[in-house]
Design an enzyme around this catalytic site. Structure first.
Site, PDB file in Angstrom:
ATOM      1  CB  CYS A   2     -51.551  26.376   4.786  1.00 24.57           C
ATOM      2  SG  CYS A   2     -51.595  25.050   5.997  1.00 24.57           S
ATOM      3  NE  ARG A  27     -49.286  27.836  -0.454  1.00 25.34           N
ATOM      4  CZ  ARG A  27     -48.114  27.825  -0.708  1.00 25.34           C
ATOM      5  NH1 ARG A  27     -47.514  27.896  -1.883  1.00 25.34           N
ATOM      6  NH2 ARG A  27     -46.872  27.981   0.107  1.00 25.34           N
ATOM      7  CD1 TRP A  74     -52.420  18.818   2.819  1.00 35.49           C
ATOM      8  CD2 TRP A  74     -50.715  18.989   3.926  1.00 35.49           C
ATOM      9  NE1 TRP A  74     -51.674  17.779   2.576  1.00 35.49           N
ATOM     10  CE2 TRP A  74     -50.433  17.722   3.561  1.00 35.49           C
ATOM     11  CE3 TRP A  74     -49.507  19.340   4.961  1.00 35.49           C
ATOM     12  CZ2 TRP A  74     -49.599  16.943   3.832  1.00 35.49           C
ATOM     13  CZ3 TRP A  74     -48.776  18.553   5.361  1.00 35.49           C
ATOM     14  CH2 TRP A  74     -48.574  17.190   4.695  1.00 35.49           C
ATOM     15  CG  ASN A  98     -48.132  28.404   4.395  1.00 30.22           C
ATOM     16  OD1 ASN A  98     -48.012  27.065   4.661  1.00 30.22           O
ATOM     17  ND2 ASN A  98     -47.619  28.895   3.490  1.00 30.22           N
ATOM     18  N   GLY A  99     -47.166  26.906   7.553  1.00 29.06           N
ATOM     19  CA  GLY A  99     -45.943  26.367   8.209  1.00 29.06           C
ATOM     20  C   GLY A  99     -46.027  25.747   9.518  1.00 29.06           C
ATOM     21  CD  GLU A 507     -43.686  10.898 -12.314  1.00 29.85           C
ATOM     22  OE1 GLU A 507     -43.462  10.828 -11.218  1.00 29.85           O
ATOM     23  OE2 GLU A 507     -44.582  11.709 -12.512  1.00 29.85           O
ATOM     24  CE  LYS A 511     -47.519  12.497 -12.146  1.00 29.46           C
ATOM     25  NZ  LYS A 511     -46.712  12.467 -10.918  1.00 29.46           N
ATOM     26  CD  GLU A 514     -49.260  12.396  -7.327  1.00 31.28           C
ATOM     27  OE1 GLU A 514     -48.526  12.251  -8.401  1.00 31.28           O
ATOM     28  OE2 GLU A 514     -49.339  12.990  -6.453  1.00 31.28           O
ATOM     29  CG  HIS A 530     -33.242 -10.587  -7.644  1.00 34.33           C
ATOM     30  ND1 HIS A 530     -32.363 -11.710  -7.416  1.00 34.33           N
ATOM     31  CD2 HIS A 530     -32.757 -10.097  -8.715  1.00 34.33           C
ATOM     32  CE1 HIS A 530     -31.286 -11.668  -8.541  1.00 34.33           C
ATOM     33  NE2 HIS A 530     -31.822 -10.801  -9.471  1.00 34.33           N
ATOM     34  CE  LYS A 629     -47.873  21.446  -8.871  1.00 36.99           C
ATOM     35  NZ  LYS A 629     -47.974  20.269  -9.499  1.00 36.99           N
TER      36      LYS A 629
HETATM   37  O1  M6R Z   1     -42.429  21.231  -6.202  1.00 38.51           O
HETATM   38  P1  M6R Z   1     -41.565  19.924  -6.091  1.00 38.51           P
HETATM   39  O2  M6R Z   1     -41.044  19.518  -7.319  1.00 38.51           O
HETATM   40  O3  M6R Z   1     -40.503  19.962  -5.056  1.00 38.51           O
HETATM   41  O4  M6R Z   1     -42.331  18.809  -5.473  1.00 38.51           O
HETATM   42  C1  M6R Z   1     -41.848  17.689  -5.247  1.00 38.51           C
HETATM   43  C2  M6R Z   1     -42.929  16.524  -4.946  1.00 38.51           C
HETATM   44  O5  M6R Z   1     -43.648  16.857  -3.835  1.00 38.51           O
HETATM   45  C3  M6R Z   1     -43.862  16.412  -6.042  1.00 38.51           C
HETATM   46  O6  M6R Z   1     -43.315  16.202  -7.284  1.00 38.51           O
HETATM   47  C4  M6R Z   1     -44.976  15.310  -5.771  1.00 38.51           C
HETATM   48  O7  M6R Z   1     -44.352  14.064  -5.693  1.00 38.51           O
HETATM   49  C5  M6R Z   1     -45.917  15.359  -6.687  1.00 38.51           C
HETATM   50  N1  M6R Z   1     -47.318  15.383  -6.252  1.00 38.51           N
HETATM   51  C6  M6R Z   1     -45.886  14.127  -7.842  1.00 38.51           C
HETATM   52  O8  M6R Z   1     -46.958  13.988  -8.672  1.00 38.51           O
END
Ligand code: M6R
Length: 634
Positions: A2, A27, A74, A98-99, A507, A511, A514, A530, A629
């Protein structure tokens, strides 16, 4: 997660708050709302979904009252619907939060017994109820808010306004960040979860620490701890400008950020390179130094030299390294494991922060625990850091956001220097983490006498060439868009790689998940037979990361096995690789580089493939559904 914004000053608060929320939408974007003073009353306007819906509702409205608060959500407690949107209002009191309030259930039961009627399913609303009761007998809003703090458990930050004290705002932080921008001798103040919301108005900011309160009255901003002791807070001048966070002609922030990667990698490396000697020396890491002095760059030449030595001593004496992170930062850590074990011959354990903190890990005292985080606020990573520190083990953070909680609380500090990363999908943060991990592994190897000067200089020269190689891949971005066109019709994706390329496969799959909302798995190519090989048929796309490195031949055999089962193959290799070309629908060629540099280059095609698939499917690339984020909740 948030994002929250508060404003007090001569402008229409709606304008400042909406602009602030735009910069904070990364956020969370499940709903948004504002409460603004209008003829002595707080008018609350909220809308489900992205900020654009709230903006529509606000069209043509203006608010001359000079005070307001706003929120972009969020969802944690309660569905992402309007009744759960912030601000929450109970009689005269309006709050944004927030939290998480962890004792939500308990407090709700208590409040209901006192006659409170809840209109939302959130934990946040109870804060407004509590302040409403606490207003009774208080002389100002600060007194009311401070009375309720001891009742709340969890990590949370709040802004509170009330019609009883129309020209006051109270901000309290215990967890998620809150920054205060003070202009015009405190006659104009902007409070927000992130400096980006404040930058257009002032670069002079005050960072609230945990358990601190800010009390705004229109003429002054006073700071207190929770015991009510007045605090003399330091004003920090921010050195970057808001333009850095604009799209600059790119269709999406993510695309702009992908293109910024070569420069970001240079910025991550340069502070630690001795160009004359062609050696690495990690500077301003700050083990044992005063954080404020370090971050302000106030060290004398002697202190800088002592700091370099202290980092090398720390590295020399360590027996084990742990690397902790979440999501993309965790995958960067996995690459770091290959670097450190191979070059420095020190055992490395790579850990997901969310698992690490709950499994009572055994961390020998002579370990170094490295935390990787773009935001520096990820709840699990922060909790893991605190746990490690409480055991007296040395910590080192690799953060992008300076002065973030993890940056401030770790013993040593290195920076990604990636600049602002707005897209929810991490790009620049990943490659810059790899650059910093490269430097760390070279430094540990050097401190332990595992590499010669000649090898150090060779490794460094390879790394310094990374931006050039990355640029050359970016020059072919039209090709990735073409390949993405083939890929978008597939329902499932298997990403594969071996050795240091395995985390890159993970990774790449993350991508695709997400951004394109497609089912994608990353696998160590040697693991296919396996189990996962059973998944392969003509509906499955296989993305193989196969540069010409020590494991190339083995990877090629794994690719043949997949090909025989009918999957469509996209491969990423080095130069004109005829064997890969023959096996693949699309072959993406990369320049030849050292194995430690390959991951920084290989990931670019994977980012671009996901970007183009997602964009062609009409997905919101910068703000993928259900994500945020900065993940400041567990
Ligand atoms: O801010 P951080 O690097 O700690 O965030 C970690 C993950 O939340 C972040 O890398 C997330 O997996 C991304 N959305 C991936 O693209």
């Amino acid at each position: 997660m948030c994002g929250i914004v508060g404003y007090m000053g001569p402008k229409d608060p709606k304008d400042v708050i909406i602009h602030g929320l735009e910069t904070l939408e990364y956020r969370g974007y499940d709903s948004a709302g504002i409460s603004v003073l209008n003829q002595g009353k707080y008018e609350r306007i909220r809308a489900q979904g992205k900020l654009v819906n709230l903006k529509e509702k606000l069209e043509g409205k203006s608010f001359p009252g000079g005070v307001g608060i706003g929120h972009t959500r969020w969802a944690t407690h309660g569905a992402p619907v309007e009744k759960n949107a912030h601000p929450h209002k109970v009689y005269q009191v309006n709050i944004v939060h927030n939290g998480i309030i962890e004792n939500n259930e308990e407090l709700r039961v208590e409040l209901k017994k006192q006659g409170s009627v809840f209109e939302s399913d959130t934990d946040s609303e109870l804060v407004a109820h509590l302040v409403h009761y606490a207003n009774d007998g208080a002389n100002n809003l600060y007194e009311a808010v401070i009375k309720i703090i001891s009742k709340l458990e969890g990590a949370y930050s709040i802004l509170v306004v009330s019609e009883e004290y129309p020209d006051q705002i109270v901000a309290f932080k215990n967890g998620p960040p809150l920054v205060i921008g003070v202009c015009d001798d405190a006659r104009e103040v902007v409070i927000a979860s992130d400096i980006q919301a404040i930058m257009p108005y002032t670069k002079d900011v005050v960072y609230l620490e945990d358990n601190e309160v800010a009390f705004l009255t229109g003429e002054s901003v006073s700071y207190f701890d929770i015991e009510g002791k007045s605090l003399d807070k330091k004003v920090t001048t921010i050195k970057w400008d808001a333009e850095q966070a604009e799209k600059q002609g790119y269709e999406h922030f993510m695309l702009k950020e992908i293109y910024e990667q070569p420069r970001a990698v240079s910025a991550a490396i340069e502070p630690h390179v001795d160009a004359l000697k062609n050696t690495v020396s990690l500077k301003n890491v700050g083990f044992g130094l005063d954080y404020d002095k370090l971050i302000e760059g106030d060290l004398t030449a002697d202190e800088v030299a002592a700091d370099i030595k202290s980092t090398l001593d720390t590295f020399k004496n360590l027996e084990r390294v742990f690397i902790v992170g979440c999501g993309t930062s965790f995958y960067a850590g996995m690459v770091g494991e290959y670097y450190i074990e191979n070059l420095a011959k020190v055992p490395v354990e790579i850990e997901l922060a969310s698992e690490f903190r709950y499994r009572n890990p055994i961390i020998p005292k002579d370990s170094l625990v490295i935390f990787i985080t773009q935001s520096g606020e990820t709840a699990d990573t922060l909790a893991a850091l605190r746990q490690v520190k409480s055991e007296g083990v040395k910590t080192l953070s690799i953060c992008n956001v300076r002065r973030s909680s993890i940056d401030r609380e770790s013993d040593g500090h290195l920076y990604m220097n990636a600049g602002v990363e707005v897209g929810v999908a991490s790009t620049k943060a990943f490659v810059t983490s790899l650059a910093v991990l490269n430097l760390i592994s070279i430094s540990i190897a050097k401190a332990k006498g595992e590499i010669s000067e000649e090898k150090e200089s060779r490794l460094l020269m390879g790394l310094l060439e990374a931006p050039k190689h990355m640029d050359s891949v970016l020059a072919y971005s039209h090709f990735f868009s073409y390949a993405a066109d083939t890929l978008k019709k597939f329902k499932g994706f298997l990403y594969m790689g071996r050795g240091v390329n395995y985390p890159i496969a993970l990774e790449g799959a993350l991508k695709m998940k997400e951004l394109a909302y497609k089912h994608a798995e990353g696998y160590a190519a040697g693991e296919m037979k396996h189990g996962p090989l059973a998944l392969i048929d003509e509906k499955m796309a296989i993305v193989m990361v196969a540069p010409k490195d020590a494991l190339y031949d083995k990877t090629l055999s794994n690719l043949e096995e997949s090909k025989a089962r009918g999957g469509a193959i996209i491969s990423i290799g080095t130069g004109e690789d005829e064997q890969l070309k023959k096996l693949s629908e699309h072959y993406l060629s990369l320049p030849e580089a050292h194995w430690t540099v390959n991951p920084l280059i290989e990931v670019i095609p994977l980012q671009l493939l996901s970007y183009y698939v997602a964009d062609s499917l009409g997905n919101d690339v910068d703000r993928p559904r259900n994500l945020a984020k900065s993940v400041t909740v567990e």
